[in-house]
Design a protein around this motif. Structure first.
Motif, PDB file in Angstrom:
ATOM      1  N   GLN A  65       0.831  -1.191  -0.013  1.00  0.00           N
ATOM      2  CA  GLN A  65      -0.056  -0.082   0.021  1.00  0.00           C
ATOM      3  C   GLN A  65       1.071   1.191   0.013  1.00  0.00           C
ATOM      4  OE1 GLN A  65      -2.766   0.026   3.198  1.00  0.00           O
ATOM      5  NE2 GLN A  65      -3.981   1.583   2.172  1.00  0.00           N
ATOM      6  N   GLY A  66       0.687   2.157  -0.938  1.00  0.00           N
ATOM      7  CA  GLY A  66       1.276   3.331  -0.914  1.00  0.00           C
ATOM      8  C   GLY A  66       2.686   3.267  -1.673  1.00  0.00           C
ATOM      9  N   GLN A  67       2.880   2.026  -2.268  1.00  0.00           N
ATOM     10  CA  GLN A  67       4.293   1.867  -2.955  1.00  0.00           C
ATOM     11  C   GLN A  67       3.903   2.067  -4.356  1.00  0.00           C
ATOM     12  OE1 GLN A  67       7.225   1.718  -1.472  1.00  0.00           O
ATOM     13  NE2 GLN A  67       6.042   2.058   0.594  1.00  0.00           N
ATOM     14  N   ARG A  68       4.921   2.382  -5.131  1.00  0.00           N
ATOM     15  CA  ARG A  68       4.514   2.477  -6.568  1.00  0.00           C
ATOM     16  C   ARG A  68       5.050   1.059  -7.022  1.00  0.00           C
ATOM     17  NH1 ARG A  68       6.902   6.531 -11.161  1.00  0.00           N
ATOM     18  NH2 ARG A  68       5.936   5.629 -12.937  1.00  0.00           N
ATOM     19  N   TYR A  69       5.857   0.395  -6.662  1.00  0.00           N
ATOM     20  CA  TYR A  69       6.236  -0.854  -7.107  1.00  0.00           C
ATOM     21  C   TYR A  69       6.112  -1.955  -6.055  1.00  0.00           C
ATOM     22  CZ  TYR A  69       8.034   1.315 -11.377  1.00  0.00           C
ATOM     23  OH  TYR A  69       8.239   2.061 -12.569  1.00  0.00           O
ATOM     24  N   SER A  70       6.012  -3.192  -6.445  1.00  0.00           N
ATOM     25  CA  SER A  70       5.996  -4.214  -5.568  1.00  0.00           C
ATOM     26  C   SER A  70       6.888  -5.250  -6.006  1.00  0.00           C
ATOM     27  CB  SER A  70       4.597  -4.902  -5.578  1.00  0.00           C
ATOM     28  OG  SER A  70       3.657  -4.041  -5.023  1.00  0.00           O
ATOM     29  N   ASP A  71       7.550  -6.021  -5.146  1.00  0.00           N
ATOM     30  CA  ASP A  71       8.646  -6.880  -5.454  1.00  0.00           C
ATOM     31  C   ASP A  71       7.789  -8.428  -5.201  1.00  0.00           C
ATOM     32  OD1 ASP A  71      10.586  -5.372  -6.006  1.00  0.00           O
ATOM     33  OD2 ASP A  71      11.521  -5.488  -4.159  1.00  0.00           O
ATOM     34  N   ILE A  72       7.754  -9.337  -6.521  1.00  0.00           N
ATOM     35  CA  ILE A  72       7.256 -10.543  -6.746  1.00  0.00           C
ATOM     36  C   ILE A  72       8.533 -11.621  -6.572  1.00  0.00           C
ATOM     37  CG2 ILE A  72       5.796 -12.113  -7.814  1.00  0.00           C
ATOM     38  CD1 ILE A  72       4.480  -9.366  -7.058  1.00  0.00           C
ATOM     39  N   LYS A  73       8.406 -12.468  -5.662  1.00  0.00           N
ATOM     40  CA  LYS A  73       9.351 -13.604  -5.667  1.00  0.00           C
ATOM     41  C   LYS A  73       8.892 -14.932  -6.295  1.00  0.00           C
ATOM     42  CE  LYS A  73      11.856 -12.403  -1.302  1.00  0.00           C
ATOM     43  NZ  LYS A  73      12.384 -13.016  -0.098  1.00  0.00           N
ATOM     44  N   ILE A  74       9.748 -15.398  -7.203  1.00  0.00           N
ATOM     45  CA  ILE A  74       9.436 -16.691  -7.971  1.00  0.00           C
ATOM     46  C   ILE A  74      10.424 -17.664  -7.402  1.00  0.00           C
ATOM     47  CG2 ILE A  74       8.823 -17.696 -10.112  1.00  0.00           C
ATOM     48  CD1 ILE A  74       8.705 -14.535 -11.276  1.00  0.00           C
ATOM     49  N   ILE A  75       9.889 -18.745  -7.045  1.00  0.00           N
ATOM     50  CA  ILE A  75      10.882 -19.839  -6.655  1.00  0.00           C
ATOM     51  C   ILE A  75      10.494 -21.036  -7.584  1.00  0.00           C
ATOM     52  CG2 ILE A  75      11.444 -21.197  -4.951  1.00  0.00           C
ATOM     53  CD1 ILE A  75      10.375 -19.183  -3.002  1.00  0.00           C
ATOM     54  N   GLY A  76      11.468 -21.715  -8.115  1.00  0.00           N
ATOM     55  CA  GLY A  76      11.568 -22.885  -8.772  1.00  0.00           C
ATOM     56  C   GLY A  76      12.693 -22.959  -9.740  1.00  0.00           C
ATOM     57  N   SER A  77      12.637 -23.990 -10.347  1.00  0.00           N
ATOM     58  CA  SER A  77      14.043 -24.173 -11.418  1.00  0.00           C
ATOM     59  C   SER A  77      14.202 -22.905 -12.326  1.00  0.00           C
ATOM     60  CB  SER A  77      14.006 -25.439 -12.167  1.00  0.00           C
ATOM     61  OG  SER A  77      12.949 -25.074 -13.092  1.00  0.00           O
ATOM     62  N   GLU A  78      15.358 -22.711 -12.924  1.00  0.00           N
ATOM     63  CA  GLU A  78      15.540 -21.469 -13.648  1.00  0.00           C
ATOM     64  C   GLU A  78      14.631 -21.484 -14.847  1.00  0.00           C
ATOM     65  OE1 GLU A  78      19.596 -20.706 -14.380  1.00  0.00           O
ATOM     66  OE2 GLU A  78      20.315 -20.995 -12.543  1.00  0.00           O
ATOM     67  N   LYS A  79      14.481 -22.677 -15.327  1.00  0.00           N
ATOM     68  CA  LYS A  79      13.603 -22.784 -16.689  1.00  0.00           C
ATOM     69  C   LYS A  79      12.302 -22.406 -16.212  1.00  0.00           C
ATOM     70  CE  LYS A  79      11.624 -26.474 -19.446  1.00  0.00           C
ATOM     71  NZ  LYS A  79      11.414 -27.761 -19.145  1.00  0.00           N
ATOM     72  N   ASP A  80      11.855 -23.075 -15.316  1.00  0.00           N
ATOM     73  CA  ASP A  80      10.327 -22.812 -14.866  1.00  0.00           C
ATOM     74  C   ASP A  80      10.199 -21.185 -14.420  1.00  0.00           C
ATOM     75  OD1 ASP A  80       9.811 -25.326 -15.334  1.00  0.00           O
ATOM     76  OD2 ASP A  80       9.830 -25.973 -13.268  1.00  0.00           O
ATOM     77  N   ILE A  81      11.181 -20.624 -13.711  1.00  0.00           N
ATOM     78  CA  ILE A  81      11.091 -19.100 -13.598  1.00  0.00           C
ATOM     79  C   ILE A  81      10.967 -18.515 -14.703  1.00  0.00           C
ATOM     80  CG2 ILE A  81      12.261 -17.280 -12.368  1.00  0.00           C
ATOM     81  CD1 ILE A  81      13.307 -19.370 -10.367  1.00  0.00           C
ATOM     82  N   GLU A  82      11.961 -18.767 -15.711  1.00  0.00           N
ATOM     83  CA  GLU A  82      11.798 -17.831 -16.939  1.00  0.00           C
ATOM     84  C   GLU A  82      10.602 -18.145 -17.572  1.00  0.00           C
ATOM     85  OE1 GLU A  82      13.688 -15.573 -18.090  1.00  0.00           O
ATOM     86  OE2 GLU A  82      14.977 -15.705 -16.209  1.00  0.00           O
ATOM     87  N   GLN A  83       9.820 -19.459 -17.592  1.00  0.00           N
ATOM     88  CA  GLN A  83       8.631 -19.467 -18.272  1.00  0.00           C
ATOM     89  C   GLN A  83       7.395 -18.722 -17.381  1.00  0.00           C
ATOM     90  OE1 GLN A  83       7.581 -23.688 -18.182  1.00  0.00           O
ATOM     91  NE2 GLN A  83       5.418 -23.034 -19.221  1.00  0.00           N
ATOM     92  N   ALA A  84       7.494 -18.680 -16.257  1.00  0.00           N
ATOM     93  CA  ALA A  84       6.542 -17.852 -15.557  1.00  0.00           C
ATOM     94  C   ALA A  84       6.553 -16.597 -15.800  1.00  0.00           C
ATOM     95  CB  ALA A  84       6.889 -18.102 -14.120  1.00  0.00           C
ATOM     96  N   LYS A  85       7.861 -16.041 -16.048  1.00  0.00           N
ATOM     97  CA  LYS A  85       8.083 -14.482 -16.300  1.00  0.00           C
ATOM     98  C   LYS A  85       7.168 -14.152 -17.326  1.00  0.00           C
ATOM     99  CE  LYS A  85      12.489 -13.667 -14.396  1.00  0.00           C
ATOM    100  NZ  LYS A  85      13.909 -13.535 -14.566  1.00  0.00           N
TER     101      LYS A  85
END
Length: 85
Positions: A65-85
């Motif tokens: 709340q009140g922040q312009r940007y929010s950080d999202i953490k993605i956990i998994g294999s490098e391949k799966d993370i790239e697919q999720a992005k």
């Protein structure tokens, strides 16, 4: 440290499909886009979690709340993370 938004994250996260070690990546999105990422009733974010075999951790509403940007953490294999992005 990030609050656990729901037990869903833990129950649906399954790394059986990947033999790679887990890694964590953090992306920043505009806070106003958070509702689009989550979707109605969590449908969009849960779909990404399931299809990409990743755990996605979002900040609580209070933390973003009140922040312009929010950080999202993605956990998994490098391949799966790239697919999720």
């Amino acid at each position: 440290s990030w609050p656990n938004r729901s037990n869903y994250e833990n129950s649906q996260y399954n790394n059986d499909r990947s033999s790679s070690a887990n890694t964590t990546d953090t992306i920043s999105i505009e806070s106003k886009q958070m509702s689009a990422l989550i979707g109605r009733g969590g449908s969009t974010i849960n779909n990404i979690r399931t299809k990409c075999n990743v755990k996605i951790i979002t900040p609580s509403r209070e933390d973003s709340q009140g922040q312009r940007y929010s950080d999202i953490k993605i956990i998994g294999s490098e391949k799966d993370i790239e697919q999720a992005k």
